[in-house]
Design an enzyme around this catalytic site. Structure first.
Site, PDB file in Angstrom:
ATOM      1  N   LYS A 243       0.838  -1.252   0.007  1.00  0.00           N
ATOM      2  CA  LYS A 243      -0.012   0.062   0.106  1.00  0.00           C
ATOM      3  C   LYS A 243       0.747   1.170   0.086  1.00  0.00           C
ATOM      4  CE  LYS A 243      -4.568  -1.716   1.200  1.00  0.00           C
ATOM      5  NZ  LYS A 243      -5.662  -1.670   2.376  1.00  0.00           N
ATOM      6  N   ARG A 282      -3.584 -10.160   4.740  1.00  0.00           N
ATOM      7  CA  ARG A 282      -4.056  -9.990   3.533  1.00  0.00           C
ATOM      8  C   ARG A 282      -2.991  -9.706   2.862  1.00  0.00           C
ATOM      9  NH1 ARG A 282      -6.725  -6.610  -0.393  1.00  0.00           N
ATOM     10  NH2 ARG A 282      -7.971  -7.715  -1.816  1.00  0.00           N
TER      11      ARG A 282
END
Length: 301
Positions: A243, A282
């Site tokens: 991210k 995840r």
């Protein structure tokens, strides 16, 4: 699906994966390890993912990629057919379903435990019918009004992620006085809608929604506050993989690290999240993060 034997990126079946002959009974949540944090592999069946650039938009390629993650040891494979990158365009549920359902069916047939990453109750229903055991919903405060009743009726596990609407590059909703306390309060408020529909507490998994309606400092504060998130009484899923906040951290010569160069930092976050008691992480790179959570489990003893 017996012909789908090539590993992703190898071209025609030059490096075969095991062939799916008789169907295997799919794993259930009760079958998963309880002595370590779980690893959920990300499988984007989209042409516009921020990380893989649509590498698995083709159904056959997506199935091969999912099988590879399954054989690498992913505990769960999260299949999504709609990108949530900043400024992504929403796709009709019918198109989303055409992308994900054949993949869900093939992976369940191979014995994988599958999660469907969707904001649409209609897609969730069809994926559950195809064998998905978890619904991973990033819609946050803007949940599909049919979703709580669906989760109650089917009994599946449901990932309730924090967000304040659609993802945007310059998000006016990324404003907090105390991000940890506000995220906890807003998750609890949405969770109560599921309780009202008859969803049991043990079905709920909470996700702080790193990068969704948050800047980099908010993301770091939420990671430091995972214990507070856990005080809601639910399993906690952490989705930090590749991210933006990691890219910003790894800036070199004024340029943020691109997504594919964020895997080492992701594995570090996974180890620390596991140390803080996260139920699952995840991730895109299954082997590295599986190693990370196993090391953490051994360290904790």
């Amino acid at each position: 699906m017996d012909s789908l034997a090539a590993a992703p990126g190898t071209g025609p079946a030059t490096s075969p994966l095991p062939v799916l002959r008789p169907a295997r009974s799919p794993r259930k949540l009760a079958d998963l390890p309880t002595d370590r944090t779980l690893v959920m592999g990300i499988l984007n069946v989209t042409p516009d993912s921020f990380s893989d650039g649509g590498q698995f938009a083709d159904t056959d390629a997506a199935i091969r990629a999912g099988l590879k993650m399954h054989y690498e040891g992913a505990d769960i494979i999260d299949v999504g057919g709609e990108s949530t990158r900043p400024d992504a365009v929403r796709v009709p549920p019918e198109e989303e379903q055409a992308r994900v359902l054949p993949v869900v069916q093939a992976l369940v047939r191979a014995g994988a435990l599958v999660s469907v990453d969707t904001m649409n109750a209609s897609t969730a229903q069809q994926a559950i019918d195809a064998g998905a055991a978890i619904v991973n919903d990033v819609s946050g405060t803007e949940i599909d009004s049919d979703m709580p009743a669906l989760v109650a009726r089917t009994g599946v596990s449901y990932v309730l992620m924090h967000s304040r609407g659609s993802v945007r590059s310059d998000d006016p909703n990324a404003s907090y006085d105390d991000v940890v306390e506000e995220v906890v309060a807003e998750l609890a408020k949405v969770r109560d809608r599921f309780y009202a529909a008859g969803v049991a507490p043990e079905q709920i998994i909470v996700d702080p929604g790193l990068g969704f309606s948050k800047n980099a400092e908010h993301d770091w504060q939420l990671l430091r506050g995972l214990d507070r998130l856990g005080s809601l009484g639910h399993r906690v899923l952490v989705g930090a993989s590749r991210k933006r906040f990691l890219g910003s951290l790894l800036t070199s010569f004024g340029k943020a690290a691109p997504p594919l160069e964020r895997d080492n930092a992701t594995a570090a976050v996974s180890a620390l999240a596991a140390r803080s008691g996260a139920w699952a992480v995840r991730v895109h790179n299954v082997p590295a993060n599986l190693d990370a959570v196993k090391v953490t489990a051994a360290w904790k003893g």
